[in-house]
Design a protein around this motif. Structure first.
Motif, PDB file in Angstrom:
ATOM      1  N   ARG A 180      39.346  55.236  40.068  1.00  0.00           N
ATOM      2  CA  ARG A 180      39.695  54.674  41.376  1.00  0.00           C
ATOM      3  C   ARG A 180      39.736  55.794  42.399  1.00  0.00           C
ATOM      4  O   ARG A 180      40.233  56.887  42.124  1.00  0.00           O
ATOM      5  CB  ARG A 180      41.047  53.964  41.320  1.00  0.00           C
ATOM      6  CG  ARG A 180      41.582  53.504  42.674  1.00  0.00           C
ATOM      7  CD  ARG A 180      42.892  52.763  42.530  1.00  0.00           C
ATOM      8  NE  ARG A 180      42.681  51.482  41.855  1.00  0.00           N
ATOM      9  CZ  ARG A 180      43.661  50.658  41.497  1.00  0.00           C
ATOM     10  NH1 ARG A 180      44.933  50.999  41.724  1.00  0.00           N
ATOM     11  NH2 ARG A 180      43.386  49.512  40.912  1.00  0.00           N
ATOM     12  N   SER A 182      40.789  56.498  46.628  1.00  0.00           N
ATOM     13  CA  SER A 182      41.416  55.981  47.847  1.00  0.00           C
ATOM     14  C   SER A 182      41.369  57.082  48.890  1.00  0.00           C
ATOM     15  O   SER A 182      42.336  57.811  49.080  1.00  0.00           O
ATOM     16  CB  SER A 182      42.864  55.562  47.567  1.00  0.00           C
ATOM     17  OG  SER A 182      42.931  54.556  46.593  1.00  0.00           O
ATOM     18  N   THR A 188      40.093  50.947  49.037  1.00  0.00           N
ATOM     19  CA  THR A 188      40.175  51.550  47.709  1.00  0.00           C
ATOM     20  C   THR A 188      38.983  51.060  46.903  1.00  0.00           C
ATOM     21  O   THR A 188      38.618  49.883  46.969  1.00  0.00           O
ATOM     22  CB  THR A 188      41.484  51.152  46.996  1.00  0.00           C
ATOM     23  OG1 THR A 188      42.597  51.666  47.735  1.00  0.00           O
ATOM     24  CG2 THR A 188      41.534  51.718  45.580  1.00  0.00           C
ATOM     25  N   ASP A 190      37.274  50.790  43.102  1.00  0.00           N
ATOM     26  CA  ASP A 190      37.380  50.885  41.642  1.00  0.00           C
ATOM     27  C   ASP A 190      35.984  50.797  41.044  1.00  0.00           C
ATOM     28  O   ASP A 190      35.134  50.023  41.507  1.00  0.00           O
ATOM     29  CB  ASP A 190      38.235  49.744  41.085  1.00  0.00           C
ATOM     30  CG  ASP A 190      39.706  49.920  41.382  1.00  0.00           C
ATOM     31  OD1 ASP A 190      40.385  50.561  40.570  1.00  0.00           O
ATOM     32  OD2 ASP A 190      40.174  49.423  42.420  1.00  0.00           O
ATOM     33  N   HIS A 243      41.912  42.510  38.507  1.00  0.00           N
ATOM     34  CA  HIS A 243      42.012  42.447  39.960  1.00  0.00           C
ATOM     35  C   HIS A 243      42.505  41.109  40.490  1.00  0.00           C
ATOM     36  O   HIS A 243      42.722  40.969  41.687  1.00  0.00           O
ATOM     37  CB  HIS A 243      40.663  42.798  40.588  1.00  0.00           C
ATOM     38  CG  HIS A 243      40.207  44.190  40.261  1.00  0.00           C
ATOM     39  ND1 HIS A 243      40.708  45.302  40.885  1.00  0.00           N
ATOM     40  CD2 HIS A 243      39.298  44.646  39.340  1.00  0.00           C
ATOM     41  CE1 HIS A 243      40.124  46.384  40.393  1.00  0.00           C
ATOM     42  NE2 HIS A 243      39.273  46.019  39.459  1.00  0.00           N
TER      43      HIS A 243
END
Length: 334
Positions: A180, A182, A188, A190, A243
């Protein structure tokens, strides 16, 4: 003993999808070999595509930014989408070249001009490159984007080496499945598994990783897959578990015939609808069709099969849009 092959793109620890030299699909199928390739190529089953098939939509001129809860997707062609969300402009697998080939004079040639002229692009912040096949990783286009926009390029392991060799000053973030990043206030990213493979030539099969991406934004989550075999829906269900569903899934629906050869690497539209449902996406856009002929199906076959699959499964047609070059989709809030 034969000399161990050296991976020219990536050196790293062995994992559940990397054996020290090659990446692989856990519990999945490898790409077929030369004998099967020749059997397919000489089978004579390929439909004839037109030399030119202009889109019914005019070339788009995107707004500079889209903010708030809005989410807009504009089709450029094949697997290239402009995703505008949270004030950011994101390109997926950008290809503005005429051919998806290592050569400029031969190889698959686009029959539809790009749905956005290169000079009409808004400022590009992020580029997602899902894997290194020529219809997804186009170095000529990436060089143009670097010169004009200097975007952040996000790509799976090994592909960063290919891009860095061509564009030394590029800002590249390489990711493994499960990673991940950010690096933006409202985004963000993934890196997620998909069932595919990679190669730029004859001696580098599966030496760079392939992946899907999940974008988490204030406007919702977006699941983007560049290429994948359905693989019994395993990766779709895993993405939903991780998710919690998506406002939008961008899913490939083309390059799937003949099934005996393509099934493990390219899902068909019926499987794409199953994938949309399995990953709990409120809406989906179909891509990877109708731009360059890679496989046997007719140019309009993916759209026709998608319509039939949606009807058969009782899914409203507005929920899964097969976008044409230049078409704009303002995605409803989930």
């Amino acid at each position: 003993m034969p000399e161990k092959l050296r991976n020219p793109y990536y050196t790293g620890p062995i994992s559940d999808h990397f054996d020290g030299t090659h990446f692989f699909n856990p519990g999945g199928d490898p790409p077929r070999g030369l004998r099967d390739l020749l059997r397919w190529q000489f089978s004579g089953g390929r439909a004839r595509w037109p030399r030119s098939a202009p889109s019914p939509f005019p070339a788009a001129r995107p707004e500079e930014r889209i903010g708030g809860k809005d989410l807009r997707v504009t089709m450029v062609g094949h697997a290239t989408l402009l995703v505008q969300v949270a004030g950011l402009n994101i390109l997926t697998d950008p290809v503005w070249s005429v051919r998806t080939s290592p050569f400029t004079f031969t190889g698959p040639r686009r029959v539809v001009p790009p749905g956005i002229g290169f000079d009409d692009l808004p400022p590009i912040d992020v580029v997602l490159v899902t894997h290194n096949h020529y219809d997804h990783l186009d170095l000529a286009t990436l060089k143009r984007l670097q010169a004009r926009h200097a975007p952040h390029i996000v790509t799976p392991l090994g592909n960063d080496t290919i891009i860095r060799r061509a564009i030394p000053d590029a800002k590249i973030y390489r990711m493994d499945w499960g990673d991940r990043i950010s690096r933006w206030d409202d985004l963000t990213i993934d890196c997620e598994p998909c069932h595919h493979w990679s190669a730029r030539g004859t001696r580098d099969r599966r030496m760079a990783l392939w992946a899907a991406f999940v974008l988490t934004t204030p406007a919702g989550k977006i699941y983007h897959i560049g290429d994948t075999g359905f693989h019994d829906g395993i990766n779709y269900r895993t993405a939903a578990d991780r998710h919690g569903g998506f406002r939008l899934a961008c899913l490939p629906i083309g390059a799937y015939e003949p099934r005996w050869f393509m099934k493990s690497q390219h899902q068909n539209p019926d499987e794409a609808v199953d994938g949309m449902l399995a990953c709990k996406a409120a809406h989906a856009v179909g891509h990877h069709f109708g731009t360059v002929q890679l496989t046997d199906e007719a140019i309009d076959a993916p759209v026709d099969m998608l319509k039939a699959a949606l009807a058969d499964k009782g899914v409203e047609s507005e929920r899964f849009r097969a976008l044409r070059a230049g078409e704009i989709f303002d995605v409803p809030e989930a």
